[in-house]
Design a protein around this motif. Structure first.
Motif, PDB file in Angstrom:
ATOM      1  N   VAL A 127     -13.668   1.718  -3.607  1.00 23.64           N
ATOM      2  CA  VAL A 127     -13.987   2.812  -4.519  1.00 23.64           C
ATOM      3  C   VAL A 127     -13.286   2.490  -5.838  1.00 23.64           C
ATOM      4  CG1 VAL A 127     -13.758   5.273  -5.005  1.00 23.64           C
ATOM      5  CG2 VAL A 127     -14.209   4.503  -2.670  1.00 23.64           C
ATOM      6  N   PHE A 128     -14.068   2.334  -6.915  1.00 25.51           N
ATOM      7  CA  PHE A 128     -13.516   1.882  -8.183  1.00 25.51           C
ATOM      8  C   PHE A 128     -12.937   3.032  -8.997  1.00 25.51           C
ATOM      9  CE2 PHE A 128     -16.655  -1.442  -7.188  1.00 25.51           C
ATOM     10  CZ  PHE A 128     -15.858  -2.564  -7.303  1.00 25.51           C
ATOM     11  N   LEU A 140      -9.008   1.680  -2.487  1.00 24.94           N
ATOM     12  CA  LEU A 140      -9.210   2.830  -3.372  1.00 24.94           C
ATOM     13  C   LEU A 140      -8.482   2.573  -4.686  1.00 24.94           C
ATOM     14  CD1 LEU A 140      -8.385   5.119  -0.425  1.00 24.94           C
ATOM     15  CD2 LEU A 140     -10.546   5.398  -1.639  1.00 24.94           C
ATOM     16  N   ASP A 141      -9.240   2.260  -5.726  1.00 23.47           N
ATOM     17  CA  ASP A 141      -8.650   1.898  -7.019  1.00 23.47           C
ATOM     18  C   ASP A 141      -8.643   3.121  -7.931  1.00 23.47           C
ATOM     19  OD1 ASP A 141      -7.695   0.723  -9.272  1.00 23.47           O
ATOM     20  OD2 ASP A 141      -9.284  -0.767  -9.469  1.00 23.47           O
ATOM     21  N   GLU A 142      -7.514   3.802  -8.017  1.00 24.64           N
ATOM     22  CA  GLU A 142      -7.356   5.026  -8.819  1.00 24.64           C
ATOM     23  C   GLU A 142      -8.428   6.063  -8.475  1.00 24.64           C
ATOM     24  OE1 GLU A 142      -4.877   5.556 -10.766  1.00 24.64           O
ATOM     25  OE2 GLU A 142      -4.170   3.678 -11.661  1.00 24.64           O
ATOM     26  N   TYR A 181      -6.249   2.113   4.393  1.00 26.21           N
ATOM     27  CA  TYR A 181      -6.464   2.184   2.951  1.00 26.21           C
ATOM     28  C   TYR A 181      -5.481   1.285   2.203  1.00 26.21           C
ATOM     29  CZ  TYR A 181      -8.800   6.711   3.949  1.00 26.21           C
ATOM     30  OH  TYR A 181      -9.597   7.716   4.432  1.00 26.21           O
ATOM     31  N   VAL A 182      -5.990   0.638   1.149  1.00 23.51           N
ATOM     32  CA  VAL A 182      -5.130   0.106   0.089  1.00 23.51           C
ATOM     33  C   VAL A 182      -5.344   1.039  -1.091  1.00 23.51           C
ATOM     34  CG1 VAL A 182      -4.646  -1.815  -1.467  1.00 23.51           C
ATOM     35  CG2 VAL A 182      -5.308  -2.270   0.908  1.00 23.51           C
ATOM     36  N   PHE A 183      -4.314   1.799  -1.441  1.00 25.84           N
ATOM     37  CA  PHE A 183      -4.439   2.893  -2.403  1.00 25.84           C
ATOM     38  C   PHE A 183      -3.726   2.505  -3.697  1.00 25.84           C
ATOM     39  CE2 PHE A 183      -3.314   7.006  -4.249  1.00 25.84           C
ATOM     40  CZ  PHE A 183      -4.515   7.684  -4.158  1.00 25.84           C
ATOM     41  N   ILE A 184      -4.505   2.197  -4.720  1.00 27.76           N
ATOM     42  CA  ILE A 184      -3.971   1.736  -6.000  1.00 27.76           C
ATOM     43  C   ILE A 184      -3.924   2.919  -6.962  1.00 27.76           C
ATOM     44  CG2 ILE A 184      -4.358   0.172  -7.955  1.00 27.76           C
ATOM     45  CD1 ILE A 184      -6.050  -1.538  -5.906  1.00 27.76           C
TER      46      ILE A 184
END
Length: 542
Positions: A365-366, A447-449, A477-480
Motif C-alpha cells: 500500500v503506497f 504499508l508505506d505511510e 506487516y512492514v509498516f513505514i
C-alpha cells in the motif's frame, strides 16, 4: 494581521455528477481570510475541506460544479475564464497540494518544475530562475540541494517531494498561500522547520495562509482562527484558543480527543520467519567518470530485517532516511544489491515475470494513493484488477462479490465501487488502496505511510482495522511511517533509519522508552514536544 480581506468565500456549494447520482461535497460554506492571518480548516476525511478550496481555485474535476462566490480581494474567482485565472494562480494565490507525486510532472527535473513559474509569472531568465530554484530548495531544507536540481520526482522521498511543492508555491512571494495538508508527508522535525519557515515568510511578506489539515497539534500552535467542517458544512468556527479550550460542538471535542490507542504484543521468537532481507544496498544516479562528476546517492546502506508471522515491523526515520526505498527494494520494485528471502525462496534480483507468482502474497500500500489508483478505472475495477492476473478463473460475479467484501472490511460503502478515485477524499482513497491489497488475501503487506493522509479519528479506525485483519488472517506487516504515535500503536518491533542506515532497533517498548542512539532520542523528543517546538519557531518568527 489587518482587517483587509484577501479571500472571501460565500455560500460555496460543490457537487459531483456520479453514476449513483448527484453527490454534494460542500454545502453552503462561508469563510474569510485576512492579510497576514493564518486560518485553519479542519475536519475528518471527506468533510469537504479540500473541495471547497479546489472550487475556489477553479480546480474541480470535470464532473464537479460549484455555485456561490469566492473572491480574491475584490475579484470574483468562481467562473473566471482560465486565461484570466492563470494570471492569479501561481502568482498572487498559490496552492500546495496534498499529493505531490500527482502534482509534479514525472518527465521534468526538479529545477525545471520550480523554474517554470518563476519564468512565467516572474519574468526571470533561465539562469536567474535556476539560481532562485536552488535558493528555494535550500530554504525548504532539501539535502544536497544543488545535486537535487537535476533529479526527477520519483528519485526523491515523499517528504522531499512535498518540500519541492512548498518551494514552488513560495517562488513568487504570493499574497495568499492555500496549503492542503502541506506537512502530511513530513516527519516531525521537518514539520517544525517548514512551519517555522512559513511563519517567517508570512511576517516578511504579509502573506495570508489558509491551512487545510487533519493535524490538530499543528493547528493549535500555528493558526489564528479555525473552521471545523463536517459533512460539507462548517459546524464551528472561532479563534484557535476558543476552539481548543472551549469547543461548543461534540464533533469538535471528538476530533480533539482522537489519538491512536493501544499497544501490540510482540510475537514470540519461535514464530515462523516469512520474509528476510540481508545487507540491502540501493544507489541512485551515476558514478563519476573522466568528464563528469558523480551523481550517486546511496539511499540504503547495508540494511537487513527479519519479519515473522503475525509481526509488524515499524520502520521510522526522517524524510529521505531511506525507509520507503528499503520497502520497495524488498519488494523487488527497484534495483538493489543484497539478499531477500520470501516464504523460503530467494527472490533477490527477480524480474517482473519471475516476481508475478509472489505478488499475490506480497502486497504493498503506497504513500500516495491518488498516484497509485488509475483515474480511468472505477473503484470496483481497481480493487479487482489483481484478481484478473492472479485468479483469472473466477467469474465477474465472484470478482464483484470479493470487491464488496474488501470495501466492507475497510469501512467503505460497497455502493462506491461504481465511482472514480477523484470523487473521494485522500483518506477514502487510502482505504481503497488497502482494500485493493486485501482482496488478494496476502501473507505480507508493506504499508508505506498508509495513515499519513488520514485525520486522527480515521487513523484510529484504520489502526484497529489493520490489527483485526492481522489477527483474522495472520498477516505480517512492514509498516513505514514518520508518525511515531501510529508506529507505537501498531508495531511490535521498530527499526530506526537515518541517512540510509539502521541506527537503532528493538521492541517497540524498548525503542520508545529507552532508545540507544542520540538520533532516536531526538526523534522521540521532537514527536512528543511538537507543540513546544512550533511555539519556539513562532516566537523566532515574531
Amino acid at each position: 494581521m489587518t482587517d483587509e480581506i484577501v479571500l472571501d468565500i460565500k455560500d460555496i456549494t460543490v457537487s459531483f455528477d456520479t453514476p449513483d447520482g448527484d453527490v454534494q461535497a460542500v454545502r453552503g460554506v462561508n469563510m474569510q481570510v485576512r492579510r497576514g492571518e493564518t486560518v485553519a480548516v479542519v475536519g475528518e476525511s471527506g468533510s469537504g475541506k479540500s473541495q471547497a478550496m479546489m472550487a475556489s481555485m477553479g480546480l474541480l474535476a470535470s464532473n464537479g460544479k460549484a455555485t456561490g462566490s469566492a473572491k480574491y480581494r475584490d475579484t470574483e474567482l468562481l467562473g473566471m475564464p482560465k486565461s484570466k485565472l492563470d494570471k492569479i494562480r501561481g502568482a498572487k494565490v498559490t496552492m500546495i497540494f496534498q499529493e505531490p507525486m500527482t502534482s509534479l510532472d514525472p518527465l521534468y527535473t526538479i529545477e525545471r518544475q520550480i523554474a517554470e513559474p518563476l519564468m512565467v509569472h516572474g519574468g526571470l531568465s533561465r539562469s536567474k530562475a535556476r539560481a532562485r530554484a536552488l535558493e528555494l530548495l535550500e530554504l525548504v531544507k532539501i539535502p544536497n540541494a544543488r545535486d537535487r536540481l537535476s533529479a526527477y520526482p520519483h528519485e526523491m522521498s515523499g517528504g522531499q517531494r512535498q518540500r519541492v511543492m512548498i518551494a514552488m508555491a513560495l517562488a513568487n512571494d504570493p499574497d495568499l498561500l492555500i496549503a492542503d495538508e502541506p506537512t502530511t508527508a513530513l516527519d516531525v522535525t521537518i514539520q517544525a522547520e517548514i512551519l517555522g519557515l512559513l511563519a517567517q515568510l508570512q511576517k516578511k511578506l504579509g502573506m495570508a495562509i489558509l491551512f487545510i489539515t487533519h493535524d490538530l497539534g499543528i493547528v493549535e500552535a500555528f493558526a489564528d482562527r479555525v473552521y471545523v467542517m463536517r459533512h460539507g458544512k462548517v459546524v464551528e468556527e472561532g479563534p484557535t484558543e476558543q476552539i481548543f479550550n472551549r469547543p461548543a460542538e461534540p464533533y469538535t471535542r471528538m476530533l480533539l480527543d482522537a489519538e491512536p490507542e493501544g499497544r501490540k504484543a510482540p510475537v514470540p521468537d519461535s514464530a515462523d520467519v516469512v520474509l528476510q532481507a540481508e545487507n540491502m544496498h540501493v544507489t541512485f544516479g551515476q558514478p563519476g567518470g573522466l568528464l563528469r562528476s558523480s551523481t550517486e546517492i546511496h539511499a540504503v546502506k547495508g540494511v537487513g530485517l527479519t519479519l515473522r508471522a503475525g509481526q509488524t515491523i515499524g520502520i521510522v526515520g526522517e524524510s529521505g532516511s531511506g525507509k520507503s526505498t528499503l520497502g520497495r527494494a524488498i519488494l523487488q520494485l527497484l534495483p538493489a544489491d543484497g539478499r531477500v528471502v520470501f516464504a523460503g525462496t530467494d527472490i533477490s534480483g527477480f524480474d517482473r515475470r519471475q516476481m508475478r507468482p509472489y505478488r499475490k502474497s506480497l502486497q504493498v500500500v503506497f504513500q500516495d494513493p491518488y498516484g497509485s489508483l488509475s483515474p480511468r478505472m472505477t473503484v470496483g475495477e481497481i480493487i479487482t484488477e489483481g484478481l484478473l492476473v492472479h485468479a483469472p478463473e473466477i467469474s465477474a460475479k465472484e470478482r464483484d462479490k470479493r470487491a464488496i467484501q474488501a470495501l466492507k472490511e475497510v469501512d467503505l460503502d460497497p455502493a462506491v465501487r461504481n465511482r472514480f478515485p477523484h470523487e473521494f477524499s485522500g483518506g477514502q482513497r487510502q482505504r481503497i488502496a488497502i482494500a485493493r491489497a486485501l482482496v488478494l488475501k496476502p501473507g505480507v503487506i508493506v504499508l508505506d505511510e498508509p495513515t499519513s493522509a488520514l485525520d486522527r479519528s480515521v487513523q484510529k479506525q484504520v489502526i484497529t482495522l489493520l490489527r483485526d485483519l492481522q489477527d483474522k488472517y495472520g498477516l505480517s506487516y512492514v509498516f513505514i511511517s514518520h508518525d511515531l504515535a501510529v508506529v507505537q500503536a501498531l508495531s511490535d518491533y521498530v527499526i530506526v533509519m537515518k541517512s540510509g542506515q539502521v541506527v537503532d532497533q528493538g521492541t517497540t517498548e524498548k525503542i520508545f522508552e529507552s532508545p540507544d542512539s542520540d538520533y532516536t532520542q531526538r526523534l522521540m523528543r521532537a514527536a512528543f514536544e511538537l507543540r513546544e517546538v512550533l511555539n519556539q519557531q513562532a516566537k523566532g518568527a515574531a
